[in-house]
Design an enzyme around this catalytic site. Structure first.
Site: not given
Ligand code: MN
Length: 739
Positions: A90-91
């Site tokens: 996600e990051d």
């Protein structure tokens, strides 16, 4: 600027990593440590440049989450790796394929479930609900997704301090709304309590700290009481050669808070502040007999309350919880709850699913360990497979399943069926078979004829009556509570509904053409809002079925024209970003917070009627579809739902100090009745500066006086002052504010 000692930090990261390995060690097989090391290296490399809001290196977070997975849930290597990598996709730049290549499909699948979908916010859908739904779809493949998600949430809640206030509120509400019930449903009691306690800490810090202090203050006398209480039991358990351990623990802060609030009593009057837990060590085959033997010992010394006996050993709860509870009268005239269970049961109660697993493997007795939980996962799967409605609707269904308490009922042949509390004969019919449900015309409960909506009670024996001519109708949905029955009824109705929706759409298209208006998603969305339906499909359906009269669409055109004229004086707000933009346009930059009082003329907002906020209350703004912005108290009963489902529509708000607007507030007064009491009360109110009473209602019953007063005040200070003065009136026992 934060100064960082890189060398120190590197040492600290390694220290935390080694701690994880040490705790995990007993669970590891050969080769596992190497895999975990690789995951740790990948994760710390990927998050290298990132920091948490607190300023700490980001890698602390995945390390903590992994540690919670091991230490507090008892999960193994796959989960540790997934926890270490859970934010990587996600990051950072890493893709799911990279994970799959390096760590295999299982880890990749779990991380996929954990990774949130990014998307654009729209009306009628909710980002959080979508995320949650995605997570649950993966649950049907692997329950570890949920467990890691819970560990992730727990760490985020523990470190919530450094987040800005509005984020704290949003995250805390979501936690209370979804994750705490989820933990409860999975039997993770210690998780659930901690999540609820933390929710209270961030939404009502004052009360939270007040209760903590009170628990602390009463500790010495409580421990003394417990010691005296358990002394004779200990002697007898020893005499009968039991291996045991007795704990006396205060209940969670949140459960004490709920009791105080629900029963409207002060801390001192919460009588069951703690429970005594007797944990015995005994082989599986003796568990039941031994627990009852302990029960017999306890009740030899103390008289039990027959209404408070709970036998979750013979019939475990759906989340796997097993225990024997009784409430007994102590020497000092105080009721005390005593919980009796074995070490195995205690493990399951604290650690839930993971402990189930452990014992399932060890005892090799699938029926005993699987039980309710597997059934629940099957239920969730059915729910997912049958659901193609909106995510919010889905979540409501799901929450319905989380909060359930159960009723136990029997088929005519004596088979036990467990249904959620409030389940009806119709739910039971669908539980038997979807065909039986669809053709159900009524039932016989304990030989007596009842309608389909009849609510079942524990121990009922139910026989379903059917007819081939029967078919499901819309109002059946009001007669069922199980998601299975709802899904089946909706399926049957869907076919019928589809046609109405198509008809409705055609009618709307035709009408718009007649009125020389464009048929576009914008116009349809405005129509939907104008007719106050939840979704456009529902709007079409209502038109198709004639619930909305097609000719009334003309009214919409007139409404629109009027709106155009007014446009200069009112801002049309559709979401937070456009709101912020509008505010900035009006007031210049640096102004993304709604100032109640000051912005009154430029922004269209109203105070919510559900909680009647007044200056001084902790509040937030919520963008509604038709009524501009509504201001709610953060303690509003609706706040949880709004903040967690529609976080994107929430706007920071605070009161400006310089204002003299009056706000409606309600007071409840309880006391002993006497002649002249009302006139004394009203005198106090009218003597108070600038208070206007709107209404007063009074109930008097056998000497007890109960009154509600609605009045206009200027601030919480102002109100507190008034409450104090009213409390001093002779005969008044209690004055409290209500929403
Ligand atoms: Mn995370």
């Amino acid at each position: 600027m934060i100064r960082v000692d890189v060398e120190e930090e590197r040492k600290e990261i390694l220290k935390r990593y080694r701690r994880l390995l040490r705790v995990a060690k007993p669970l590891l097989k050969s080769g596992d440590a190497k895999l975990i090391k690789r995951a740790f290296n990948v994760s710390s490399e990927a998050h290298k440049e990132m920091r948490r809001k607190s300023g700490e290196p980001y890698i602390y977070h995945p390390l903590e989450v992994a540690l919670i997975c091991v230490e507090e849930i008892g999960l193994g290597t796959t989960s540790i790796i997934a926890a270490l990598l859970h934010d990587v996709v996600e990051d950072t730049d890493m893709e799911l394929e990279d994970i799959e290549r390096d760590f295999g499909p299982k880890v990749a699948q779990i991380i996929d479930g954990l990774t949130k979908i990014s998307g654009v916010f729209e009306y009628g859908s909710s980002q959080q609900a979508e995320n949650f739904r995605k997570m649950l779809i993966t649950l049907s493949d692997d329950v570890r997704v949920i467990l890691i998600k819970l560990a992730d949430r727990l760490n985020n809640m523990r470190t919530l301090e450094s987040m800005p206030r509005h984020k704290q509120l949003k995250i805390a509400s979501e936690t209370k709304y979804l994750y705490a019930p989820l933990a409860h449903r999975l039997g993770l009691y210690s998780f659930k309590s901690e999540l609820e306690d933390l929710h209270l800490k961030f939404t009502d810090k004052e009360t939270y700290e007040f209760i903590i202090n009170k628990i602390d203050e009463t500790k010495v006398s409580r421990n003394k009481f417990i010691k005296t209480f358990i002394a004779p039991i200990q002697v007898e358990l020893d005499a009968q050669n039991f291996k045991f351990n007795i704990k006396g623990r205060p209940k969670s802060i949140f459960s004490i808070y709920s009791k105080m609030k629900k029963q409207n009593i002060p801390f001192e009057e919460v009588y069951d502040l703690f429970a005594i837990r007797i944990i015995i060590d005994t082989p599986l085959e003796n568990e039941k007999a031994d627990c009852w033997q302990v029960y017999s010992i306890v009740t030899d010394f103390y008289r039990p309350n027959p209404d408070r006996l709970r036998d979750w050993i013979s019939t475990p709860r759906a989340n796997g919880y097993e225990s024997l509870h009784t409430t007994v009268m102590s020497q000092t005239g105080q009721w005390v709850e005593v919980q009796i269970r074995t070490q195995r049961m205690d493990d399951i109660a604290e650690r839930g699913y993971a402990a189930h697993w452990k014992y399932k493997e060890k005892e090799n007795s699938p029926e005993k360990a699987a039980g309710g939980l597997d059934e629940w996962i099957t239920q969730v799967r059915t729910l997912l497979e049958n659901n193609d409605g909106s995510a919010i609707e889905f979540m409501d269904d799901f929450r319905g399943n989380l909060f359930q308490d159960e009723v136990f009922v029997f088929t005519p042949k004596g088979d036990l069926k467990v249904l959620p509390f409030g389940a009806t004969a119709l739910d039971f019919a669908f539980e038997i078979h979807s065909e039986v449900g669809a053709n159900c015309i009524g039932a016989k409960v304990n030989q007596k004829l009842v309608p389909i909506g009849h609510k079942l009670k524990n121990g009922d024996q139910v026989e379903i009556l059917t007819s081939k001519k029967q078919k499901p109708s819309e109002d059946w949905l009001k007669s069922v509570v199980t998601s299975r029955a709802r899904a089946k009824i909706k399926d049957a109705l869907k076919e019928e509904k589809k046609q109405y929706i198509l008809d409705g759409k055609e009618i709307v298209q035709r009408k718009l053409k007649q009125m020389k208006m464009e048929f576009s998603s914008v116009v349809v969305e405005q129509l939907r809002a104008f007719f106050e339906t939840k979704t456009t499909t529902e709007f079409y359906y209502k038109v198709g079925r004639g619930i909305i009269d097609p000719t009334s669409i003309k009214g919409f055109k007139e409404f629109k024209q009027q709106k155009k004229l007014k446009k200069n004086t009112m801002i049309q707000v559709t979401d937070e970003s456009s709101f912020t933009k509008e505010i900035k346009n009006l007031k210049g930059p640096e102004h993304d917070q709604l100032l109640i009082g000051e912005d009154m003329d430029v922004v269209d907002y109203i105070l919510a009627k559900c909680c009647n906020p007044i200056p001084g209350d902790d509040v937030f703004g919520f963008v509604t579809v038709n009524e501009g912005i509504k201001i709610h108290r953060t303690s509003c009963p609706n706040a949880l739902e709004l903040l967690s489902n529609h976080g994107n529509r929430v706007i920071k708000a605070r009161w400006t100090s310089q204002q003299e607007i009056a706000f409606l507030a309600g007071l409840k007064i309880v006391g002993t009745d006497r002649v002249g009491l009302i006139s004394d009360l009203t005198k106090v109110i009218s003597n108070e500066l600038k208070v206007n009473m709107r209404s007063i209602t009074v109930d008097s019953d056998s000497g007890i006086f109960e009154g509600t007063i609605k009045l206009y005040v200027h601030s919480t200070n102002h109100l507190d002052n008034l409450i104090e003065n009213l409390s001093e009136v002779q005969g008044v026992l209690k004055v409290s504010r209500f929403d």
